[in-house]
Scaffold this motif. Structure first.
Motif, short mmCIF file in Angstrom:
data_model
loop_
_atom_site.label_atom_id
_atom_site.label_comp_id
_atom_site.label_asym_id
_atom_site.label_seq_id
_atom_site.Cartn_x
_atom_site.Cartn_y
_atom_site.Cartn_z
N VAL A 291 -1.60 17.68 -4.61
CA VAL A 291 -2.76 16.90 -5.07
C VAL A 291 -2.44 15.40 -4.99
CG1 VAL A 291 -4.37 16.55 -6.96
CG2 VAL A 291 -3.33 18.80 -6.62
N PHE A 292 -1.24 15.02 -5.42
CA PHE A 292 -0.83 13.62 -5.32
C PHE A 292 -0.72 13.19 -3.85
CE2 PHE A 292 1.49 14.41 -9.53
CZ PHE A 292 0.38 14.01 -10.26
N GLY A 293 -0.31 14.12 -2.98
CA GLY A 293 -0.22 13.81 -1.55
C GLY A 293 -1.57 13.51 -0.95
N VAL A 294 -2.58 14.30 -1.31
CA VAL A 294 -3.94 14.03 -0.82
C VAL A 294 -4.42 12.67 -1.34
CG1 VAL A 294 -6.35 14.78 -0.91
CG2 VAL A 294 -4.54 16.47 -0.56
N THR A 295 -4.12 12.38 -2.61
CA THR A 295 -4.53 11.09 -3.19
C THR A 295 -3.88 9.93 -2.46
OG1 THR A 295 -4.73 12.17 -5.36
CG2 THR A 295 -4.68 9.77 -5.33
N GLN A 296 -2.59 10.05 -2.17
CA GLN A 296 -1.89 8.99 -1.43
C GLN A 296 -2.43 8.84 -0.02
OE1 GLN A 296 0.72 6.79 -2.38
NE2 GLN A 296 0.07 7.45 -4.41
N GLY A 297 -2.73 9.98 0.62
CA GLY A 297 -3.28 9.92 1.97
C GLY A 297 -4.68 9.33 2.02
N PHE A 298 -5.43 9.54 0.95
CA PHE A 298 -6.81 9.05 0.86
C PHE A 298 -6.88 7.52 0.73
CE2 PHE A 298 -9.82 7.66 -2.49
CZ PHE A 298 -11.02 7.82 -1.83
N LEU A 299 -5.93 6.91 0.03
CA LEU A 299 -5.99 5.48 -0.28
C LEU A 299 -6.14 4.58 0.94
CD1 LEU A 299 -3.42 5.22 -3.21
CD2 LEU A 299 -5.79 4.45 -3.30
N PRO A 300 -5.24 4.65 1.95
CA PRO A 300 -5.40 3.73 3.09
C PRO A 300 -6.65 4.01 3.91
CG PRO A 300 -3.64 5.31 3.51
CD PRO A 300 -4.03 5.47 2.08
N ILE A 301 -7.10 5.26 3.96
CA ILE A 301 -8.32 5.59 4.71
C ILE A 301 -9.53 4.93 4.06
CG2 ILE A 301 -9.82 7.46 5.52
CD1 ILE A 301 -7.37 9.32 5.35
N ALA A 302 -9.65 5.07 2.74
CA ALA A 302 -10.76 4.46 2.03
C ALA A 302 -10.71 2.94 2.10
CB ALA A 302 -10.76 4.92 0.57
N SER A 303 -9.52 2.36 1.93
CA SER A 303 -9.38 0.89 1.96
C SER A 303 -9.76 0.32 3.31
CB SER A 303 -7.93 0.49 1.62
OG SER A 303 -7.63 0.75 0.28
#
Length: 459
Positions: A291-303
């Motif tokens: 779950v933390f991995g998905v959150t970390q992966g999501f951050l640069p994509i959204a930014s």
């Protein structure tokens, strides 16, 4: 490793991109979590359950200082990703240079203060009775390595912001493997006890720092700093601080939670009850790694896509991240509900020559963990909404809602609950505080995330 440009964050299909970003992040977090988990198993089996409790007392202080680096990294990386998305490379370079300077200045000051107040901090965080002496040994040695850890945390987020998750994964794997090897060497072979556990952790921080330094000095990084980039720039510092404060506040509240939990549980059951929470805490770090991995992966994509004003891709990244993270959280939930006793048994073993008191402590810990673990993880299937929602506001540079939503679970709900419920329900009141806080914070975050998407991301 194949070279990947930051621009691909704005062009590749979101599902493919999230998998490519999240899988290395998850593997890196898994290895780091396994490191903490196996480290605790080694310490518990080779030194004893009191040693696990001692490390648990030290973690909030050392993690808080390391979190300074992570907060500077995440705050700066949000700026950096949006700058790259808007093709403002000069700002990206200046931001990275300021991140390095600020991390060094702040963490060194905090280490000096941490060493000066050592005899006050350890008892305050629950290092009382038999726990104090081993905690002081571990704390003193580990604190010297924390600036290296802070630089690693900061650098890792920048590597991910560049769109190079595989390198970020390796940066997390190297110290984890190194720590386990040094644990075996220093604790089992050399028989250094708590000194060995501490030097293994400090050595692993330096290994991580060496790799991160190599990455930015090599041709793998697109960020080639000039000497002038290290000079502090007030507008950039303000922006880093406002966004980074979200992460720092989260870790500060986590440290307060450790302080309260260790003291409350010490009052309910002494050192053995603190050891129960120490093992539960390790599982909280380990079990939720996907779950933390998905959150970390999501951050640069959204930014990146927010900086490029690609609103449809931002919306899709949110929904995809929540779906993936929720599915993974449900799998974790099932495993923990079915096998809590077997998991608890991994941490402690009865070694020849153990005293009757140590054997009794181990028996107490093993008896109490299964029920506690089921309560603590009872709301795991719904936490993805809370994590992704809070991360989204940080990714797009909205510091205030990011801060409030980040603090919702532990600050606004969990801390009041653990102060009140144990007065009426004792030990059970501590454990049921976890799922209640999870459900309430998920409801609040889901409401604000849905409202933000409707208002700001309309096509």
């Amino acid at each position: 490793m194949a070279r990947v440009s930051a621009e691909q964050l704005g062009t590749e299909p979101i599902s493919k991109l999230l998998v490519r970003q999240a899988v290395p992040a998850s593997i890196g977090i898994l290895v780091m979590s396994l490191n903490v988990l196996v480290d605790s198993i080694f310490v518990g089996n080779w030194i004893g359950s009191i040693a696990i409790a001692a490390i648990n007392v030290v973690l909030p202080v050392s993690f808080f200082i390391a979190a300074l680096g992570m907060s500077i990294g995440i705050g700066g990386s949000s700026i950096l990703s949006r700058a790259l998305g808007a093709d403002r490379r000069e700002k990206a370079l200046k931001t990275f240079g300021n991140q390095i300077t600020l991390t060094l200045l702040v963490t060194i000051v905090m280490v000096i203060l941490g060493l000066y107040f050592i005899d006050t901090l350890i008892p305050a965080f629950g290092g009382k009775g038999e726990i104090f002496a081993p905690a002081k040994i571990y704390y003193t040695i580990v604190l010297y390595g924390v600036p290296f850890l802070a630089l690693c945390m900061m650098g890792n987020t920048v590597i991910r912001a560049e769109g190079k998750p595989k390198f970020a994964m390796v940066a997390m794997i190297i110290p984890s493997v190194g720590n386990l090897f040094m644990d075996y060497l220093f604790i089992y072979v050399f028989d250094w006890g708590m000194h060995g556990a501490a030097w293994a952790s400090t050595g692993s921080y330096f290994l991580c720092f060496s790799y991160v330094l190599w990455f930015f000095l090599s041709q793998n990084s697109e960020l080639k700093l000039r000497f002038r980039d290290f000079g502090l720039n007030l507008p950039i510092l303000r922006e880093i601080s406002s966004l980074g404060f979200v992460t720092l506040a989260r870790q500060a509240v986590t440290s307060v939670v450790y302080l309260l939990m260790n003291n409350i549980l010490f009052g309910l059951g002494g050192e053995a009850m603190v050891a129960v929470y120490a093992i539960i805490g390790r599982m909280l770090m380990f079990a939720l790694f996907p779950v933390f991995g998905v959150t970390q992966g999501f951050l640069p994509i959204a930014s990146f896509n927010y900086g490029a004003e690609k609103w449809g891709r931002v919306r899709l990244s949110i929904s995809t991240a929540i779906k993936y993270a929720s599915a993974l959280a449900t799998v974790v939930f099932i495993l923990l509900m079915v096998f809590p006793a077997e998991i608890a048994g991994l941490f402690l073993g009865d070694q020849p020559g153990m005293s009757a008191a140590d054997l009794a402590t181990n028996a107490f810990v093993l008896e109490h963990i299964p029920a506690a673990m089921r309560w603590v993880f009872a709301a795991t299937p719904v936490i993805a909404i809370q994590l992704i929602g809070a991360a989204y506001f940080q990714a797009i540079g909205k510091a205030r809602p990011a801060l409030l939503l980040t603090l919702t679970r532990q600050g606004f709900f969990f801390i009041p609950l653990i102060l009140v419920l144990p007065l009426y329900f004792g030990e059970l009141g501590v454990w049921i505080s976890f799922p209640i806080a999870d459900f309430l914070s998920t409801l609040v975050t889901g409401y604000f995330l849905r409202r933000e998407v409707k208002r700001e991301l309309a096509v």
